[in-house]
Design an enzyme around this catalytic site. Structure first.
Site, PDB file in Angstrom:
ATOM      1  N   GLU A  48      36.496  -5.925 -13.225  1.00  0.00           N
ATOM      2  CA  GLU A  48      35.696  -5.060 -12.351  1.00  0.00           C
ATOM      3  C   GLU A  48      36.462  -4.642 -11.095  1.00  0.00           C
ATOM      4  OE1 GLU A  48      32.084  -7.025 -11.296  1.00  0.00           O
ATOM      5  OE2 GLU A  48      31.219  -5.240 -10.379  1.00  0.00           O
ATOM      6  N   LYS A  49      37.466  -5.426 -10.706  1.00  0.00           N
ATOM      7  CA  LYS A  49      38.207  -5.072  -9.489  1.00  0.00           C
ATOM      8  C   LYS A  49      38.824  -3.682  -9.629  1.00  0.00           C
ATOM      9  CE  LYS A  49      42.275  -6.747  -7.942  1.00  0.00           C
ATOM     10  NZ  LYS A  49      43.005  -5.563  -7.429  1.00  0.00           N
ATOM     11  N   ASP A  50      39.311  -3.380 -10.840  1.00  0.00           N
ATOM     12  CA  ASP A  50      39.874  -2.049 -11.083  1.00  0.00           C
ATOM     13  C   ASP A  50      38.791  -1.177 -11.713  1.00  0.00           C
ATOM     14  OD1 ASP A  50      42.575  -2.664 -10.226  1.00  0.00           O
ATOM     15  OD2 ASP A  50      42.619  -3.979 -11.965  1.00  0.00           O
ATOM     16  N   GLN A  95      52.882   3.840 -15.380  1.00  0.00           N
ATOM     17  CA  GLN A  95      51.761   3.854 -14.435  1.00  0.00           C
ATOM     18  C   GLN A  95      52.167   3.573 -12.994  1.00  0.00           C
ATOM     19  OE1 GLN A  95      49.705   0.569 -16.661  1.00  0.00           O
ATOM     20  NE2 GLN A  95      49.082  -0.085 -14.628  1.00  0.00           N
ATOM     21  N   SER A 149      44.741 -10.754  -6.821  1.00  0.00           N
ATOM     22  CA  SER A 149      45.506  -9.569  -7.194  1.00  0.00           C
ATOM     23  C   SER A 149      46.969  -9.965  -7.326  1.00  0.00           C
ATOM     24  CB  SER A 149      45.368  -8.519  -6.086  1.00  0.00           C
ATOM     25  OG  SER A 149      46.446  -7.617  -6.128  1.00  0.00           O
ATOM     26  N   HIS A 186      43.142 -12.695 -13.952  1.00  0.00           N
ATOM     27  CA  HIS A 186      43.450 -12.465 -15.376  1.00  0.00           C
ATOM     28  C   HIS A 186      42.864 -13.572 -16.250  1.00  0.00           C
ATOM     29  CE1 HIS A 186      47.136 -10.524 -13.519  1.00  0.00           C
ATOM     30  NE2 HIS A 186      46.646  -9.555 -14.250  1.00  0.00           N
ATOM     31  N   LEU A 189      50.242 -13.671 -14.472  1.00  0.00           N
ATOM     32  CA  LEU A 189      48.809 -13.955 -14.568  1.00  0.00           C
ATOM     33  C   LEU A 189      48.302 -14.831 -13.422  1.00  0.00           C
ATOM     34  CD1 LEU A 189      48.644 -14.657 -18.421  1.00  0.00           C
ATOM     35  CD2 LEU A 189      48.389 -12.481 -17.206  1.00  0.00           C
ATOM     36  N   HIS A 190      47.207 -14.404 -12.821  1.00  0.00           N
ATOM     37  CA  HIS A 190      46.552 -15.205 -11.780  1.00  0.00           C
ATOM     38  C   HIS A 190      45.123 -15.501 -12.232  1.00  0.00           C
ATOM     39  CE1 HIS A 190      44.622 -11.448 -10.770  1.00  0.00           C
ATOM     40  NE2 HIS A 190      45.800 -10.883 -10.527  1.00  0.00           N
TER      41      HIS A 190
HETATM   42  O1  PAF Z   1      45.246  -3.610 -15.180  1.00  0.00           O
HETATM   43  C1  PAF Z   1      46.425  -3.734 -15.600  1.00  0.00           C
HETATM   44  O2  PAF Z   1      47.055  -4.772 -15.491  1.00  0.00           O
HETATM   45  C2  PAF Z   1      47.084  -2.533 -16.274  1.00  0.00           C
HETATM   46  O3  PAF Z   1      46.707  -1.350 -15.664  1.00  0.00           O
HETATM   47  C3  PAF Z   1      46.829  -2.469 -17.790  1.00  0.00           C
HETATM   48  C4  PAF Z   1      45.345  -2.293 -18.092  1.00  0.00           C
HETATM   49  C5  PAF Z   1      47.333  -3.730 -18.450  1.00  0.00           C
HETATM   50  C6  PAF Z   1      47.560  -1.275 -18.410  1.00  0.00           C
HETATM   51  O4  PAF Z   1      48.940  -1.382 -18.236  1.00  0.00           O
END
Ligand code: PAF
Length: 289
Positions: free
Chosen positions: A148-150, A61, A187, A37, A33-34
């Site tokens: 929003e970054k993603d 992913q 990030s 988050h 976590l940064h």
């Molecule tokens: O954004 C993320 O950290 C990941 O894509 C998520 C939403 C936790 C899903 O694994």
């Protein structure tokens, strides 16, 4: 703060909370976590509810298994930070618990496989979809907070809710991107960069952003490919400007209700010494009428 490892235990615990009329907020993360988050966590203060942060590095992913294996982990520091912020539950499932028996057969709309990160990241969004569907099934949140970054991931979560959880009343909250003083977005990948690389990346984002937005606001044209530098330390994977209506449409989302055709967004992905960074910026001041 209670740490929960099993889905069953989480379901039972939340069931008890709901009997006491509590709402539930979910903040899904992959840990490490940064400040970005933690701003999502802080955002949850706006919604009186029991707060759950999930920490799970989702193998589905990642396009590259080395990227998955080397994903930075800092569970002790993460838990300390969450405890300080008065999170109620942290869900930390094992890989077996979370993805055993998960089979993703559904296709995603065209945008998730052909636009922006979708065009470059193989099955990334399919993998995110699998894990989010599972988390939503287990937690059934009233509020779910994403960054929003993603932005394309945010569109995916919207799509998942519209397609699979229409009747669950999940309110999706978009929390603004948190940036360092120099403008670079926080990030998880930033820690893979030296100070010098960070400066290069910051300058690269800033200069292409200014160049493209100035050009667009002056001309209304999208043909700025020749303005993107093709040599140097930084490789621009994509620099694209879209209006929200187009994005909603291509990602299978309801265009008329929620999107604004006057809202444009600039998306940038760049690679510096094998580290890939993304960002996006709302582009204001262009009137298409
Ligand atoms: O954004 C993320 O950290 C990941 O894509 C998520 C939403 C936790 C899903 O694994």
């Amino acid at each position: 703060m209670i740490i929960i490892n099993s889905k069953r235990e989480l379901i039972d615990t939340l069931c008890r909370e709901r009997e006491r009329d509590c709402k539930v907020t979910l903040i899904p993360t992959m840990g490490n976590l940064h400040k970005g988050h933690l701003s999502l966590v802080d955002k949850s203060d706006d919604f009186p509810s029991k707060k759950i942060v999930s920490i799970f590095v989702n193998p589905l992913q990642f396009d590259d298994s080395n990227d998955y294996l080397s994903y930075p982990k800092s569970i002790k520091a993460d838990l300390e930070a969450l405890e300080k912020r008065k999170i109620d539950y942290v869900f930390v499932p094992t890989k077996e618990e979370m993805i055993e028996n998960l089979i993703e057969l559904d296709e995603l709309p065209w945008g998730f496989t052909n636009l922006l990160c979708g065009a470059f990241r193989g099955k990334h969004f399919i993998g995110v979809q699998s894990i989010i569907k599972e988390l939503f099934k287990v937690v059934d949140p009233d509020y779910a907070i994403f960054g929003e970054k993603d932005f394309q991931q945010y569109l995916l979560i919207k799509f998942i809710i519209e397609r699979y959880f229409r009747n669950n009343n999940i309110q999706l909250i978009l929390a603004p991107t948190i940036r360092m003083d120099n403008g670079l977005a926080f990030s998880s990948r930033n820690i893979l960069l030296s100070q010098e690389q960070i400066s290069h990346a910051t300058r690269a984002f800033q200069s292409i952003k200014n160049t493209v937005i100035d050009y667009f606001l002056e001309t209304g044209l999208f043909n700025f490919d020749n303005l993107i530098p093709r040599s140097g330390k930084v490789h621009y994977q994509y620099v694209k400007l879209y209006n929200e209506q187009y994005l909603y449409d291509k990602h299978g989302l309801d265009v008329n209700v929620k999107s604004n055709q006057k809202t444009f967004r600039l998306f940038i992905a760049l690679v510096i010494d094998n580290v890939r960074l993304i960002d996006n910026y709302l582009v204001e001041g262009y009137d298409i009428s």
